[in-house]
Design an enzyme around this catalytic site. Sequence first.
Site, PDB file in Angstrom:
ATOM      1  N   LYS A  79       0.748  -1.222  -0.026  1.00 20.94           N
ATOM      2  CA  LYS A  79      -0.086  -0.002  -0.064  1.00 20.94           C
ATOM      3  C   LYS A  79       0.825   1.235   0.164  1.00 20.94           C
ATOM      4  O   LYS A  79       1.991   1.255   0.697  1.00 20.94           O
ATOM      5  CB  LYS A  79      -0.997   0.049   1.274  1.00 20.94           C
ATOM      6  CG  LYS A  79      -2.034   1.091   1.312  1.00 20.94           C
ATOM      7  CD  LYS A  79      -2.968   0.911   2.502  1.00 20.94           C
ATOM      8  CE  LYS A  79      -3.905   2.047   2.570  1.00 20.94           C
ATOM      9  NZ  LYS A  79      -4.997   2.083   3.603  1.00 20.94           N
ATOM     10  N   SER A 154      -9.909   1.847   2.993  1.00 23.33           N
ATOM     11  CA  SER A 154      -8.994   2.723   2.088  1.00 23.33           C
ATOM     12  C   SER A 154      -7.986   2.029   1.426  1.00 23.33           C
ATOM     13  O   SER A 154      -7.150   2.332   0.297  1.00 23.33           O
ATOM     14  CB  SER A 154      -7.946   3.524   3.061  1.00 23.33           C
ATOM     15  OG  SER A 154      -7.210   3.284   3.936  1.00 23.33           O
ATOM     16  N   SER A 178     -10.085  -0.589   6.888  1.00 22.80           N
ATOM     17  CA  SER A 178      -9.413  -0.347   5.523  1.00 22.80           C
ATOM     18  C   SER A 178      -8.755  -1.512   4.977  1.00 22.80           C
ATOM     19  O   SER A 178      -8.527  -1.687   3.820  1.00 22.80           O
ATOM     20  CB  SER A 178      -8.505   0.740   5.571  1.00 22.80           C
ATOM     21  OG  SER A 178      -9.116   2.160   5.660  1.00 22.80           O
TER      22      SER A 178
END
Lengths: 477, 474
Positions: A79, A154, A178
């Site tokens: 990420k 997210s 997330s």
Amino acid sequence: MSMDITELTLGGLVAAMEAGEVSSVEATEATLKKIEEKKDLGAYVTVCGDSAMSAAKAADKARAEGKKSPLLGVPVAVKDNICTEGIRTTCASKFLENYIPPYDAFVVRKLKAAGAVIVGKANMDEFAMGSGSEYSAFFRVKNAIDPTRVAGGSSGGSACAVASYQAYASLGSDTGGSIRQPAAFNGVVGLKPTYSAVSRNGLIAFASSLDQIGPMARTVADCRTVYDVIKGHDAGDSTSYAGDVDKGDTFTSLKGRRIGVAKEFFPKELNGEIRAAIDKALAFYESEGAEIVETSIGSFDMALACYYILSSAEASSNLSRYDGVKYGRRAEGCVNLEDIYYKSRTEFFGAEVKRRIMLGNFVLSSGYYDAFYLRASKARTLIKKDFESALSGCDALICPTAPTTAYKAGMSADDPSAAYLGDIFTVPVNIAGLPALSVKCGEDADKLPIGMQLIGKPYCESTLMSLAEIYEKGGER
Amino acid sequence: MSGYIPTIGLEVHCELKTETKLFCSCRNTFGSEPNTNTCPVCAGHPGVLPVINRKAVEYTVKAGSAIGCRISRYSKWDRKNYFYPDLPKAWQTSQYDLPLCIGGEVKIKVNGEEKTIRLNRIHLEEDAGKLVHGAGTTAVDYNRCGVPLMECVTEPDMHSADEAVAFLEELASIFRFAGVSDCRMQEGSIRADVNLSLSKPGEPLGTRTETKNLNSFRSVRRAIEAEIRRQTEVLESGGKIVQETRRFDDATGEGYGMRSKEDAQDYRYFPEPDLMPVVLSDDDIARICADLPELAGKRRQRYTSELGLSEYDAEQLTSDPALADLFDGAVSAGANAKKAANYVMSEIMRKGKTAGEDGIVVGISGLQLAQLLELVDKGEINLVTSRDVLNKIWLTDMSAGAAVDALGLRQNNDAGEIEKLVRDIVAANPGPAADYRNGNEKVLSFFVGQLMKATKGKTNPKIAGDLIRKVLSE
């Protein structure tokens, strides 16, 4: 060979490489090709083709020399809020569009030491604030099953990359759901570890007391492989747990296992298809010998408000360092210091990030601190206690990961507070600091995956993974 | 006379002399090239986390117990949020409601009168960087970012510039003796903020102002005097004091307002989520304080009451911990206290001062000094030649005896040998010898001079004088 090697599981790839059937260079090339083909899904902010290829070559050489390590030669995604030395790390924000970290995050060092090949930096909501990966400053992430829908967030890029075979596994981060919610929306497995079980060193902070890095993969076993690599103590993170992070059990039989169902996680208005899917999963567990026990989280209703107060307060402070002075971008045409602050922060933060910063500054400001921040801190203590007592009578709690399946893109922009409601089943877990895992448990009428959340006791990730794996092998997928 | 009484409270910032910074392993040192003692942590890069330097906690505990603070068994960290380019994270990690040390007091003496100044607290925090203004641009040096800083907050117990300066001097002495800070003003390692208000006797305290960041005892004195003058003038002319933050300009000797209470910053303090609270057990505190050295006040008392030194001597010897340590070392190695004191205050202070600009450099150990004084005592060397010996052993571990031998300075104390030399000299100088016998005492020095010349000064002058008299009187 007609088989698409990107569709192997992580475990399958490792076995094939061990058997000499596939090389890391081949797997990496295939993955990079897949990334190019599926570029439109928006899973990656940055693709690191060159460094990935040299890591793959090094992995093949190491394997030829007899070296063994759990992720040797495996293409993975990280990420874009996890620092990678020499590789741009943007948090999907214009502010950090040009930021190249001078160091590797602890988990990235661990991945590299285990031989992983980092193929790219996964797209996300800006600074991990959002639940749809629509708030990336660059481009949104599309759902891997239905591109007209959101990927969840997210860690939408990390979930989409794994679901669409653009990586064998990925790292995400989870502050209020997330990892779990995008895992659910894309039909993959996502584990949010116990707070402090994985070092946050090098994770660009959103809300320090809630953030955790965790693995995402297509199977529970793959998730476990990555988790075993990244977990454990780091002297560089003062909140990192120095004790035993493996307090759970590993098992294949459900005899004597107890699964808790807290009524607050099944409100009357819960989507019928989701309720039915979870009920079916519970029936499976019961038929396999587990006992289902009813329990309660009395403070459940406080969790969402508590979460948005605490996370925004911490975010307002954590994001203050982006001021246009030292790194990242600075607005053009500034005539003085205040201008640098004002123009840079106005221009380079997105609307959702600004909303949270303002909310956070408000709840911390003099005269409002006691009414908001302090009360939220007290609510946190209550929520923790409720989970502790609920979990004292069972191995795990089971509930939906999210109240809906992946929704159509563009819907959350209209009403941000409605979007916040989508986090209702995941945020209490971060507040309590507990481990939780999302695994697919069926599909709705639109063939969209439904996620089941398993919540466990501190450092009992392996218990959750055993439970999920039993379901994965015998339950409905 | 206006009849106003000033009431003064101080906030004193002292940099701790730890090897490394508070939250990272960068070196804590003054005077390096800009931005060379920095890393991603102290430069506030995205994703970095702090790790507490235990030494800094220990030093603060030591400092606190040296002035009788209660040491907190549980203290925590808080973020003080504000924007400024010298603060790369945009918050200062500090301690808000649960500081490491609470209470405490410092005794001062002003015009012969003893007074107690109470402390409210000491907490630990990180320093910020430094802005360097150039032609049309400003640069930031982050070297000082993250240097550990103790903030000592007093109660409003001082009523004059003399008292404030006496307090600062005593506090600096305590911290220097405790070995936790150099308290060097010119390096900015001790800085003070002055809170000051005026009131008439018996009336409640007036509105206070805060003058920030005074970095010499002299500017503390001048800033207080200027602020008393200014507030008096405002009040005398019927005006009101505005609660505000002020600066003092050393060049003009004037203070000026920076910001008033209305636009005071809201620091939005909240608990630092990246650090665990500091938890100390009684054992931890006992262990930390076990090697806390005896402080200046205690030593002064001991020097006068036990060692029979004068107040003045005791004062001089405790002006610097290195001098006091040398003196104590020499005495415990067997030196006579008075003689050791005299030697330290004359020879050592002279030599130590020329060697370093900042405080005293002490280049020998107590044992070396005791040996040196013993040689003087025994007459092996005299005070004048002792300076050569001191130069020889300074900043080495050579013994005084070895230096005397190496320099060939050992005095001849052998009476038989000296008498033989005297007889030769008297025989060679019949004229002056006759003069002496005729009652001219002055020629005695002629013979001493001849003897010293012949032995290159290494004859015990007392033995020489006695023998010359004896031989000439035969």
